[in-house]
Each structure stands twice: as structure tokens, then as C-alpha cells.
Design an enzyme around this catalytic site. Structure first.
Site, PDB file in Angstrom:
ATOM      1  N   GLN A 131      25.649  38.262  32.247  1.00 28.76           N
ATOM      2  CA  GLN A 131      27.098  38.458  32.107  1.00 28.76           C
ATOM      3  C   GLN A 131      27.631  39.520  33.087  1.00 28.76           C
ATOM      4  OE1 GLN A 131      29.074  40.141  28.486  1.00 28.76           O
ATOM      5  NE2 GLN A 131      29.264  37.974  27.983  1.00 28.76           N
ATOM      6  N   GLU A 169      54.827  38.409  59.313  1.00 27.24           N
ATOM      7  CA  GLU A 169      53.499  39.001  59.493  1.00 27.24           C
ATOM      8  C   GLU A 169      52.912  39.476  58.161  1.00 27.24           C
ATOM      9  OE1 GLU A 169      53.403  41.778  62.833  1.00 27.24           O
ATOM     10  OE2 GLU A 169      51.666  42.735  61.916  1.00 27.24           O
ATOM     11  N   ARG A 203      19.785  32.364  43.198  1.00 25.22           N
ATOM     12  CA  ARG A 203      18.908  33.555  43.218  1.00 25.22           C
ATOM     13  C   ARG A 203      18.429  33.837  41.790  1.00 25.22           C
ATOM     14  NH1 ARG A 203      15.579  37.114  45.857  1.00 25.22           N
ATOM     15  NH2 ARG A 203      15.746  39.205  44.955  1.00 25.22           N
TER      16      ARG A 203
END
Ligand SMILES: Cc1cc2nc3c(=O)[nH]c(=O)nc-3n(C[C@H](O)[C@H](O)[C@H](O)COP(=O)(O)OP(=O)(O)OC[C@H]3O[C@@H](n4cnc5c(N)ncnc54)[C@H](O)[C@@H]3O)c2cc1C
Length: 399
Positions: free
Chosen positions: A299, A262, A288
Site C-alpha cells: 500500500q 506560454e 519489480r
């Protein structure tokens, strides 16, 4: 010269490169098959299911037709019998393609915490009874160990079990059971005597329609909303003696073993989600524009994305190392905990970056960027908190 790759003549040592990062052809084929299946079949209505806290029953069934709920169930019982590494690779592809992280989380819990303890510890007739239908998803599994007073201190259980002839009788309450509201079969941990601590704990298969078993209402969670969670109540719940997993008092070993699966493979759910998130963020940063410039040309933005990419790769490599060690039967307690921490903490940090990079869109639920964060938050808590994982690692370091 010994130790050189060019000197393979008899009598000379051959250089062994040691670490191989390449996936096998089978792993790559499974990866691309599952990725395209998930993108094609699993992504309709995810937003509305998340808003309605609704489990994707139809999508679960489609996963079942492909055998995904049985990835690492042995082939003899209808599963695919995959090892840890291949299971993680396939689960990651599923989570990369499937935008419903809750669905994949439910599938992973069913497999690692429900089915695999049955595969490893149940009597043969019970393996034959439960595992084929767990492998195709028609029987959903869950695991119930946590109690309201026994979370991180997982073996201070109050849920009691007593033997009466050919039956065991269970009494107590469990909480935070993933798949509780939808599961058909539960692996339940209970104690014969709380004073015996982990030595008194045993594990049992309990079917949903067992007399005395009752489930609570689904919890309202911050994330993983499409993976239903509930409490489970046992009131004089009688099950056959044969439904015990392993021997009496072996619950501790069973829990530890299933936790290795798990805590490692289940977190491929998050490396897959982070891969999907990274691709969305890169695309957004390229398309965008503000002030006539793609935002990714700043940057401040590109470095954030680079950090997301580094975090993902580091977390994935820790996961693959842990899985590889488990497949070699090496002790991987430390490496599994390291992978779990790296993945879950990266998932949260990168989700915050993804929101920041998306600006206002990142905050609006309809863009499904903020959901990455909501789905990531439970990851540092479920399967043992980050603090408990750090305790394990510090013990392994001899501290
Ligand atoms: C989404 C989700 C799904 C889950 N699914 C299941 C499931 O299917 N089955 C199941 O049985 N359980 C499940 N759990 C329960 C989960 O395993 C527990 O929530 C977890 O182990 C923490 O227990 P707790 O919530 O009681 O917190 P507590 O143990 O009370 O911890 C509270 C805080 O104290 C810290 N803490 C506690 N002890 C120590 C310590 N010794 N050292 C340092 N810090 C410590 C913890 O790290 C945490 O920050 C699930 C939980 C979540 C959130």
C-alpha cells in the site's frame, strides 16, 4: 418540471449539463497521431543527448515536417491554426510520446514566445516573411525579455532602444533565452526610458544575423539540457523601424498576451511528461518484485502512485479549464496561474515519488527516471515563478 433533461417540449426549459469533458473527434485523432509519431521517431539517443547537452536537430526537423512548431500559428501563414485547448492536447501527446522533454520545451517556447507575438503584432509583410518558416520549424524563434537585474520584476528593463530615422538601435544584455544558441529570430523587449517603467517598453523582431547581435555560450543547466539557453548581447544593434511589434510602448500588452499562451499551453509539456512517468511507474511497480511480491502490492507504494495519478489529473483539468476560458475570450489570469502552479509543482512532487518507487534505479541516470525531476525543476521558475503566480492569484482574489 422546468430544468429537467426529460422535459424538452416547447415552452419548457431544457437542462443544460454545462460542463463537457469530452474531447472532439479531431482532438482525439490529432492526439493519437502525434503520440505514435513521437514514440516512433523521437526517442533514439535521448540519454546521450541529455548527457551532451545537445539539441535534437534531426528530431526538430521531423517535428517540422508534421507542422508541430506551427500548431497555433494561423493557417494563413502555414500553421495549423489550433485554439488553446487543442494546442495543449496535442502538445501533451507530443511530450507523452517524446522522452526528450527539452526538445518539446524548445518547440513550445519557439511557438508561444517567438512565433505567436509575431503573428499577433507584426506588420503583414513580416508575418509573411517569418511565420511560414516558423510553422515548419526551418526558422527557430526565441523570446528575450529577462535581464540579470530584471527577472520577476520584468519591466525594470535596462536594455535601451532609440530611434534613428528608419531604424531602431538596441543596446543591452538579455539572459536565460530559451533557444538562444539555435534561434534564427528573437522577440526582444527594450525600453525607450527606464524611468517610464512598463509604459516605456516596446517589443521588436531581431534577426540572428543583425549587426551588433551576439549570443553567449549555452548555459549548463540542471535539467532541460537538450533545450539550449544562452544570454544575448545587443551592441548598437540596428533593425528596421518596421520590425517593431505593435505600437511604441505596447511591449507590456504584448508580453502579457504571449504569457497567457506560454503559461498555459507550454505547461502541457509537463502534463505529457507526467503521463509518461505514471505509465513507467505503474509498469515498474507491477513487474519489480521483492519478497515474492510485486512492490505495487504494498500500500505504501500503490498509494504513492495513486497520488501521482490524482495530481496529474487535477493539474490537467486546471490546464484544460484555463485553455477553454482563453478560447472563450474570458479573463483567465487567475486560472492560467493556477494551472501553471498545479502542473509545475505536481511535476516536481511526482518526480520525487517516481525516484523513490524505483529505488536505486531511480537514482541512476541510465534508467532515465531521475531526469524527470531535473527537467521538472525549472518549471516552477520559467514563465514567472510560482511565487509570482501566487501574487497574481492573490490579486485576482482581491487581496
Ligand atoms: C529554463 C528557463 C528558461 C527560461 N527561458 C526564458 C526565455 O526564453 N526568455 C526570457 O526572457 N526569460 C527566460 N527565463 C527567465 C525566467 O523567466 C526568470 O528566471 C524568472 O522570471 C525569474 O526571474 P529571476 O531568475 O531573475 O529570479 P528573481 O526574480 O530574482 O527571483 C528570485 C526569487 O525571489 C522570488 N521573488 C521575486 N520577486 C518576488 C515577489 N515580488 N514576490 C514574491 N517572491 C518574489 C522569486 O519567486 C524567486 O523565488 C527562463 C528561465 C529558466 C529557468
Amino acid at each position: 418540471m422546468a430544468g429537467c433533461n426529460h422535459c424538452s417540449r416547447e415552452g419548457k426549459l431544457r437542462y443544460d449539463p454545462g460542463v463537457d469533458f469530452a474531447l472532439t473527434q479531431t482532438q482525439k485523432t490529432l492526439q493519437s497521431h502525434v503520440l505514435s509519431f513521437a514514440k516512433r521517431e523521437l526517442n533514439s539517443d535521448v540519454l546521450s543527448r541529455d548527457r551532451a547537452h545537445e539539441f535534437g536537430r534531426k528530431e526538430w526537423q521531423l517535428c517540422g515536417e508534421l507542422g508541430l512548431p506551427g500548431l497555433s500559428i494561423p493557417e494563413a501563414y502555414g500553421g495549423l491554426g489550433l485554439d488553446h485547448l487543442t494546442t495543449a492536447v496535442v502538445l501533451e501527446s507530443l511530450a507523452q510520446g517524446c522522452e526528450d522533454t527539452g526538445l518539446v520545451f524548445s518547440l513550445a517556447s519557439h511557438l508561444f514566445a517567438g512565433a505567436l507575438p509575431i503573428a499577433a503584432w507584426a506588420k503583414e509583410e513580416l508575418r509573411q516573411k517569418f511565420l511560414p518558416s516558423m510553422a515548419n520549424g526551418s526558422c527557430i524563434g526565441a523570446n528575450a525579455i529577462t535581464e540579470s537585474e530584471a527577472g520577476s520584476d520584468v519591466f525594470s528593463l535596462k536594455c535601451r532602444v532609440r530611434r534613428e530615422g528608419d531604424s531602431y538601435v538596441l543596446n543591452g544584455e538579455k539572459t536565460y533565452v530559451t533557444n538562444g544558441p539555435i534561434a534564427d529570430v528573437f522577440v526582444v523587449f527594450a525600453t525607450t526610458d527606464p524611468r517610464r517603467g512598463f509604459m516605456g517598453v516596446s517589443a521588436f523582431i531581431v534577426e540572428r544575423d543583425s549587426p551588433g547581435l551576439r549570443l553567449g555560450e549555452p548555459f549548463d543547466k540542471i535539467g532541460l539540457r537538450t533545450s539550449p539557453t544562452s544570454s544575448l548581447y545587443l551592441d548598437e544593434c540596428r533593425i528596421p523601424v518596421d520590425y517593431r511589434l505593435g505600437a511604441e510602448g505596447q511591449g507590456h500588452t504584448i508580453f502579457k498576451q504571449s504569457m497567457l499562451w506560454e503559461r498555459s499551453c507550454e505547461f502541457a509539456v509537463y502534463t505529457g511528461a507526467m503521463q509518461r512517468q505514471l505509465e513507467r511507474v505503474v509498469e515498474f511497480a507491477k513487474t519489480r518484485s521483492q519478497a515474492n511480491k510485486a512492490i505495487g502490492k504494498n500500500q505504501a507504494i500503490s498509494h504513492k502512485i495513486v497520488n501521482m495519478s490524482i495530481r496529474l489529473d487535477a493539474a490537467r483539468m486546471l490546464l484544460h479549464r484555463a485553455c477553454w476560458m482563453l478560447d472563450q475570450n474570458l479573463n483567465a489570469d487567475k486560472e492560467v496561474s493556477m494551472a501553471k502552479i498545479a502542473i509545475s509543482e505536481a511535476a516536481i512532487e511526482s518526480s520525487l515519488d517516481a525516484i523513490q518507487i524505483h529505488g536505486g534505479n531511480g537514482v541512476m541516470t541510465e534508467y532515465q527516471i531521475e531526469r524527470f525531476l531535473r527537467d521538472a525543476i525549472p518549471s516552477t521558475i520559467t514563465s514567472g515563478t510560482s511565487e509570482i503566480q501566487r501574487n497574481i492569484i492573490s490579486q485576482c482574489l482581491g487581496l
